[in-house]
Design a protein around this motif. Structure first.
Motif, PDB file in Angstrom:
ATOM      1  N   THR A   1       0.810  -1.221   0.000  1.00 15.78           N
ATOM      2  CA  THR A   1       0.000   0.000   0.000  1.00 15.78           C
ATOM      3  C   THR A   1       0.843   1.271   0.000  1.00 15.78           C
ATOM      4  N   GLY A   2       2.138   1.155   0.246  1.00 15.53           N
ATOM      5  CA  GLY A   2       2.994   2.331   0.278  1.00 15.53           C
ATOM      6  C   GLY A   2       3.014   3.047   1.614  1.00 15.53           C
ATOM      7  N   ASN A   3       2.313   2.506   2.623  1.00 18.52           N
ATOM      8  CA  ASN A   3       2.309   3.155   3.942  1.00 18.52           C
ATOM      9  C   ASN A   3       2.072   2.095   5.014  1.00 18.52           C
ATOM     10  N   GLY A   4       2.112   2.534   6.254  1.00 15.12           N
ATOM     11  CA  GLY A   4       1.993   1.658   7.399  1.00 15.12           C
ATOM     12  C   GLY A   4       2.891   2.179   8.505  1.00 15.12           C
ATOM     13  N   MET A   5       3.076   1.390   9.559  1.00 13.14           N
ATOM     14  CA  MET A   5       3.922   1.816  10.671  1.00 13.14           C
ATOM     15  C   MET A   5       4.803   0.669  11.131  1.00 13.14           C
ATOM     16  N   LEU A   6       6.018   1.014  11.557  1.00  7.44           N
ATOM     17  CA  LEU A   6       6.913   0.067  12.199  1.00  7.44           C
ATOM     18  C   LEU A   6       7.023   0.427  13.671  1.00  7.44           C
ATOM     19  N   SER A   7       6.723  -0.524  14.540  1.00  9.95           N
ATOM     20  CA  SER A   7       6.894  -0.363  15.981  1.00  9.95           C
ATOM     21  C   SER A   7       8.032  -1.285  16.403  1.00  9.95           C
ATOM     22  N   VAL A   8       9.139  -0.687  16.860  1.00 13.56           N
ATOM     23  CA  VAL A   8      10.358  -1.439  17.151  1.00 13.56           C
ATOM     24  C   VAL A   8      10.585  -1.468  18.657  1.00 13.56           C
ATOM     25  N   SER A   9      10.795  -2.655  19.208  1.00 12.37           N
ATOM     26  CA  SER A   9      11.184  -2.768  20.608  1.00 12.37           C
ATOM     27  C   SER A   9      12.566  -3.394  20.692  1.00 12.37           C
TER      28      SER A   9
ATOM     29  N   ALA B   1       6.719  17.054   3.645  1.00  9.72           N
ATOM     30  CA  ALA B   1       7.737  16.000   3.581  1.00  9.72           C
ATOM     31  C   ALA B   1       7.139  14.609   3.475  1.00  9.72           C
ATOM     32  N   GLN B   2       5.830  14.482   3.699  1.00 11.88           N
ATOM     33  CA  GLN B   2       5.190  13.163   3.680  1.00 11.88           C
ATOM     34  C   GLN B   2       5.174  12.603   2.264  1.00 11.88           C
ATOM     35  N   SER B   3       5.530  11.335   2.139  1.00 15.50           N
ATOM     36  CA  SER B   3       5.565  10.707   0.816  1.00 15.50           C
ATOM     37  C   SER B   3       5.348   9.209   0.969  1.00 15.50           C
ATOM     38  N   THR B   4       4.379   8.672   0.263  1.00 11.90           N
ATOM     39  CA  THR B   4       4.163   7.229   0.318  1.00 11.90           C
ATOM     40  C   THR B   4       5.281   6.507  -0.423  1.00 11.90           C
TER      41      THR B   4
END
Length: 616
Positions: free
Chosen positions: A482-490, A538-541
């Protein structure tokens, strides 16, 4: 009933619960002086007029004799500016002011508590650290230092936690001549990155709770209503207007992905980062490794230290509730009130203390994993950068590898599991420590089950201790349809029994991956703290299905991976209840993300490693 409920919530948010130290601390070399006066007396709702005509309200505590009569004379002043209604804070929530304010009055200080504009019994509209409110902070100091105050000798110090810590920085940035020293506990540096939208995703755990608390606390009728009914009515109407003109629209804008979802002038105005280059008064900071402002407080210390401002910081194993209360004794420099008294006696009262800098180093910090306390001159100084590369493919129950070199090619899928993060240390941290305060946080102390909802990479057992202090960067090559999403890193430590101790975390919305190298931090040429603009422009997919590098700022910590333990990095697509995508970004966030590991598409984590010989 409403007042009692607000007081209970406030007490939890500001450190009333769980304030006993877990372990005995070494006795400090310095002993606090005894009381000068047997009692204190309070004047309530004293009017404080601002330059625009708005009247704020203050409670003034003064030294008193055994019969409760004010002691004549002028005294140094300690000041706290409150957003949670000083009438509530004077009772069960008093710990957020640094304990019982009578402590200082009995030792020869005038203690002043002021409701911030648009909160408590003060007039005006609450706009949460607007330029007008920040100007108030400087004007309140001038009011307290004025010779027109018959109880003031013109020398002022400030203290308090969280909101009350942040406005100290704004007050100091206005450079009122009477301000001599400040003692901010758990303050922010950059409100957008620290707490509002970590990694560009919206904080839904703390921010709505906090804004609702301030609004709700302001609806308690002011105590002066009987004698000043017109003023009290206007104050009450101001509260209703503030809820409809600021709180509700701001939350709605952010949720819909409109202006409040992006960084810009609105948040710059509300961030102490904008005034740090103007602060020159001695500053004592308290931060927490699991605090809401885990990221920002050390950055305030760093900035002031580099400018030569007299500054100290204690950075402990505390969440927001704990950092606002009296856990400081664990660091070995005395209790919170004792340490504040020492700081203010020296810088505000003008009492010489030649051993202060010898007894209390610039930085005292706790090391997660060993429980030891260490000292240093700088937050980032003697560390060396060390990178571990992600290698191979992570499968359920079979982690990929973290290696020093020669990573194996692989692709690992991060599934969109909307409940990821729900039972982790992140839950406690981003609800301000409320689960810990009521005794349920330990139910989610082991991160291993949450890690099953994402991808996992870990080292072989360490042959020797790996110590770190500071921010961490996770450089990940990722792709998504989809060109977007989130990474949650622990980042975690895994002992031989297989349990997972989450040390810290970081988050990054893929469309906000643009990197401002000039504002990022590097160590030995390696990126350890990326700075992303988080602006609409600055947002860019991403190109669907194409691997692109994404740098994830992992919030700073002080920790050790002991011999025999493994260093682990886990990556999920959500961190609930901490963060959620905006309504606009939600559809794209429900698709999987692929992590790529190969020499052509390297993914790695870079740590600021501390020499093992450093310590106290």
């Amino acid at each position: 009933m409403r007042r009692s409920l607000l007081a209970l919530i406030l007490a939890l948010l500001t450190g009333l619960a769980g304030l006993t130290a877990a372990d005995a601390a070494p006795a400090p070399a310095w002993t606090a002086r005894a009381e000068d006066h047997p009692r204190a007396v309070v004047q309530t709702d004293v009017p404080v007029r601002m330059s625009d005509g708005t009247v704020l309200r203050a409670d003034v505590r003064l030294p008193a004799d055994a019969e409760g009569r004010p002691v004549p004379g002028r005294f140094p002043v300690l000041l706290t500016i409150i957003a949670y209604n000083k009438a509530l804070m004077s009772g069960p929530g008093a710990s957020a002011l640094g304990g019982d304010p009578d402590y200082f009055a009995k030792r020869g200080y005038a203690h002043v508590s002021v409701d911030a504009r648009g909160t408590g019994s003060s007039g005006g509209d609450w706009q949460a650290f607007s330029a007008r409110e920040n100007a108030d902070s400087g004007e309140i100091v001038n009011w307290a230092a004025s010779p027109e105050r018959p109880w003031s000798n013109g020398s002022v110090g400030m203290h308090g936690a969280s909101y009350m810590g942040i406005n100290q920085l704004f007050a100091a940035g206005h450079r009122p001549p009477g301000l001599k020293a400040i003692f901010p506990q758990v303050p922010a540096m950059d409100t957008y990155r620290d707490v509002v939208a970590s990694g560009g995703a919206l904080d839904v755990g703390f921010i709505p709770l906090w804004m609702g608390l301030v609004t709700g606390a302001g609806l308690v009728p002011p105590a002066y209503g009987a004698r000043e009914p017109d003023s009290a009515l206007q104050t009450y109407l101001d509260r209703v207007q503030g809820a409809t003109s600021f709180t509700a629209p701001t939350l709605l804008e952010a949720t819909l992905g409109l202006n409040a979802a992006f960084d810009g002038p609105f948040y710059a105005e509300r961030s102490p980062a904008s005034v740090l280059d103007r602060i020159d008064v001695p500053t004592f900071l308290v931060g927490g490794e699991y605090d809401l402002f885990q990221r920002g407080t050390p950055m305030v210390f760093d900035a002031l230290r580099k400018r030569g401002v007299p500054v100290k910081m204690i950075y402990g194993p505390w969440d927001h509730v704990q950092g606002a209360g009296d856990h400081l004794a664990e660091a070995g420099h005395g209790t919170l009130q004792e340490l504040q008294l020492r700081w203010f006696d020296h810088y505000v009262r003008g009492q010489a203390d030649p051993a202060l800098d010898t007894d209390v180093p610039p930085l005292t910090y706790h090391e997660i994993g060993s429980g030891q306390w260490f000292s240093a001159d700088q937050w980032i100084g003697e560390q060396r950068a060390r990178s571990f590369q992600l290698s191979g493919t992570s499968l359920p129950g079979r982690p990929g590898e973290l290696v020093d070199s020669a990573p194996r090619p692989g692709q690992s899928t991060v599934p969109p599991v909307p409940v990821s993060g729900l039972c982790t240390r992140s839950t406690n941290q981003w609800t301000a420590g409320l689960p810990n305060a009521v005794g349920i946080a330990q139910l989610c102390g082991d991160n291993r089950w949450n890690d099953l909802s994402g991808t996992v990479f870990e080292t072989a057992p360490m042959a020797e201790a790996v110590r770190m202090r500071g921010p961490i960067n996770a450089h990940l090559n990722a792709s998504t349809p989809t060109g977007n999403g989130m990474l949650s890193v622990s980042v975690s430590s895994v002992p031989p029994d297989g349990s997972v101790d989450r040390l810290t975390g970081g988050w990054q919305v893929l469309s906000h991956r643009a990197l401002d190298e000039s504002r990022s931090r590097y160590l030995d040429g390696k990126l350890i703290q990326p700075f992303h603009p988080f602006t609409r422009e600055a947002q860019s997919t991403m190109r669907p299905g194409v691997a692109e590098p994404v740098d994830v700022e992992v919030f700073p910590t002080g920790a050790v991976i002991p011999p025999g333990h493994r260093l682990r990095i886990a990556v999920q697509a959500f961190d609930v209840p901490h963060l959620l995508p905006t309504v606009r970004d939600l559809p794209a966030a429900l698709s999987p993300v692929t992590l790529h590991t190969s020499p052509e598409n390297p993914s790695e984590i870079t740590l600021p490693i501390v020499p093992a010989s450093e310590g106290i």
